[in-house]
Design a protein around this motif. Sequence first.
Motif, PDB file in Angstrom:
ATOM      1  N   ASN A 224       0.830  -1.373  -0.077  1.00 18.60           N
ATOM      2  CA  ASN A 224       0.045   0.202   0.066  1.00 18.60           C
ATOM      3  C   ASN A 224       0.826   1.107   0.063  1.00 18.60           C
ATOM      4  N   GLY A 225       2.363   1.133   0.197  1.00 20.99           N
ATOM      5  CA  GLY A 225       2.899   2.340  -0.175  1.00 20.99           C
ATOM      6  C   GLY A 225       3.473   3.195   1.074  1.00 20.99           C
ATOM      7  N   ILE A 226       3.073   2.372   2.316  1.00 20.79           N
ATOM      8  CA  ILE A 226       3.237   3.213   3.567  1.00 20.79           C
ATOM      9  C   ILE A 226       4.748   3.131   3.857  1.00 20.79           C
ATOM     10  N   LEU A 227       5.366   1.986   3.541  1.00 20.07           N
ATOM     11  CA  LEU A 227       6.782   2.098   4.014  1.00 20.07           C
ATOM     12  C   LEU A 227       7.682   3.081   3.038  1.00 20.07           C
ATOM     13  N   HIS A 228       7.272   3.177   1.876  1.00 17.27           N
ATOM     14  CA  HIS A 228       7.859   3.891   0.814  1.00 17.27           C
ATOM     15  C   HIS A 228       7.638   5.573   1.149  1.00 17.27           C
ATOM     16  N   MET A 229       6.614   5.677   1.813  1.00 18.13           N
ATOM     17  CA  MET A 229       6.225   7.080   2.113  1.00 18.13           C
ATOM     18  C   MET A 229       6.959   7.398   3.379  1.00 18.13           C
ATOM     19  N   LEU A 230       6.983   6.566   4.257  1.00 21.27           N
ATOM     20  CA  LEU A 230       7.731   6.804   5.638  1.00 21.27           C
ATOM     21  C   LEU A 230       9.212   6.885   5.312  1.00 21.27           C
ATOM     22  N   ASP A 231       9.726   5.995   4.564  1.00 19.56           N
ATOM     23  CA  ASP A 231      11.143   6.275   4.058  1.00 19.56           C
ATOM     24  C   ASP A 231      11.511   7.712   3.395  1.00 19.56           C
ATOM     25  N   ARG A 232      10.614   7.834   2.550  1.00 16.55           N
ATOM     26  CA  ARG A 232      10.807   9.301   1.820  1.00 16.55           C
ATOM     27  C   ARG A 232      10.709  10.518   2.995  1.00 16.55           C
ATOM     28  N   ASN A 233       9.657  10.158   3.786  1.00 15.90           N
ATOM     29  CA  ASN A 233       9.704  11.368   4.879  1.00 15.90           C
ATOM     30  C   ASN A 233      10.964  11.497   5.644  1.00 15.90           C
ATOM     31  N   LYS A 234      11.472  10.276   6.170  1.00 15.45           N
ATOM     32  CA  LYS A 234      12.641  10.296   6.895  1.00 15.45           C
ATOM     33  C   LYS A 234      13.957  11.253   6.114  1.00 15.45           C
ATOM     34  N   ARG A 235      13.616  11.074   4.771  1.00 12.92           N
ATOM     35  CA  ARG A 235      15.054  11.545   4.207  1.00 12.92           C
ATOM     36  C   ARG A 235      14.633  13.153   3.757  1.00 12.92           C
ATOM     37  N   ILE A 236      13.525  13.692   3.795  1.00 10.21           N
ATOM     38  CA  ILE A 236      13.250  15.010   3.420  1.00 10.21           C
ATOM     39  C   ILE A 236      13.057  15.834   4.764  1.00 10.21           C
TER      40      ILE A 236
ATOM     41  N   ASP B 157      -4.320  10.653   2.134  1.00  6.68           N
ATOM     42  CA  ASP B 157      -3.054  10.265   2.587  1.00  6.68           C
ATOM     43  C   ASP B 157      -2.683   8.719   1.906  1.00  6.68           C
ATOM     44  N   ASN B 158      -2.427   8.829   0.676  1.00  5.70           N
ATOM     45  CA  ASN B 158      -1.927   7.544   0.008  1.00  5.70           C
ATOM     46  C   ASN B 158      -0.895   7.913  -1.045  1.00  5.70           C
ATOM     47  N   HIS B 159      -0.149   6.928  -1.558  1.00  6.72           N
ATOM     48  CA  HIS B 159       1.158   7.373  -2.363  1.00  6.72           C
ATOM     49  C   HIS B 159       0.500   7.841  -3.737  1.00  6.72           C
ATOM     50  N   GLU B 160      -0.707   7.355  -4.141  1.00  3.67           N
ATOM     51  CA  GLU B 160      -0.923   8.124  -5.707  1.00  3.67           C
ATOM     52  C   GLU B 160      -1.675   9.356  -5.681  1.00  3.67           C
ATOM     53  N   GLU B 161      -2.503   9.431  -4.596  1.00  2.41           N
ATOM     54  CA  GLU B 161      -3.083  11.079  -4.186  1.00  2.41           C
ATOM     55  C   GLU B 161      -1.876  11.899  -3.903  1.00  2.41           C
ATOM     56  N   ALA B 162      -0.897  11.441  -3.120  1.00  2.00           N
ATOM     57  CA  ALA B 162       0.211  12.327  -2.736  1.00  2.00           C
ATOM     58  C   ALA B 162       1.116  12.681  -3.910  1.00  2.00           C
ATOM     59  N   THR B 163       1.066  11.995  -4.945  1.00  2.00           N
ATOM     60  CA  THR B 163       1.937  12.051  -5.919  1.00  2.00           C
ATOM     61  C   THR B 163       1.165  13.271  -6.739  1.00  2.00           C
ATOM     62  N   LEU B 164      -0.028  12.911  -7.253  1.00  2.00           N
ATOM     63  CA  LEU B 164      -0.882  13.878  -7.870  1.00  2.00           C
ATOM     64  C   LEU B 164      -0.937  15.215  -7.017  1.00  2.00           C
ATOM     65  N   GLY B 165      -1.297  15.103  -5.881  1.00  2.00           N
ATOM     66  CA  GLY B 165      -1.344  16.526  -5.180  1.00  2.00           C
ATOM     67  C   GLY B 165      -0.139  17.101  -5.012  1.00  2.00           C
ATOM     68  N   ALA B 166       0.948  16.538  -5.157  1.00  2.76           N
ATOM     69  CA  ALA B 166       2.431  17.251  -5.088  1.00  2.76           C
ATOM     70  C   ALA B 166       2.642  18.166  -6.526  1.00  2.76           C
ATOM     71  N   PHE B 167       2.056  17.394  -7.814  1.00  4.54           N
ATOM     72  CA  PHE B 167       2.247  18.058  -9.050  1.00  4.54           C
ATOM     73  C   PHE B 167       1.161  19.148  -9.072  1.00  4.54           C
TER      74      PHE B 167
END
Length: 135
Positions: free
Chosen positions: A20-32, A84-94
């Motif tokens: 569901n992308g949660i681990l990827h989002m948490l890892d990204r958040n730790k880096r930024i 708060d999911n990977h797809e919406e976060a990506t679209l929202g960022a753009f």
Amino acid sequence: MTLILKVKLLNSSDFRYTQNGILHMLDRNKRIKPRPERFQNCKDVFDLILTCEERVYDQVVEDLNSREQETCQPVHVINVDIQDNHEEATLGAFLICELCQCIQHTEDMENEIDELLQEFEEKSGRTFLHTVCFY
């Protein structure tokens, strides 16, 4: 038996959170993000504040309105509601990036921002909350 059960749950949780992308989002958040920050503790002055959740928008507006006004400099607070999911976060960022670029290229943000937000609402199918507060 307990040890086997714990390992099995851990492995299934890892798989589910990876899927569901949660681990990827948490890892990204730790880096930024160097550390958690509270807007209420920030005394910097901004022209524009963007939030991604109505609850956070309400808290930002409430905090700004509770501060003593010193300079009467306006700050635009805009909420772009993003699930708060990977797809919406990506679209929202753009969407937020495009919105910021358009705002940056306006000649008079104070007079053009309402029209710009209306265009973005029509284009994206999302509703934006917007208010002006003062420092």
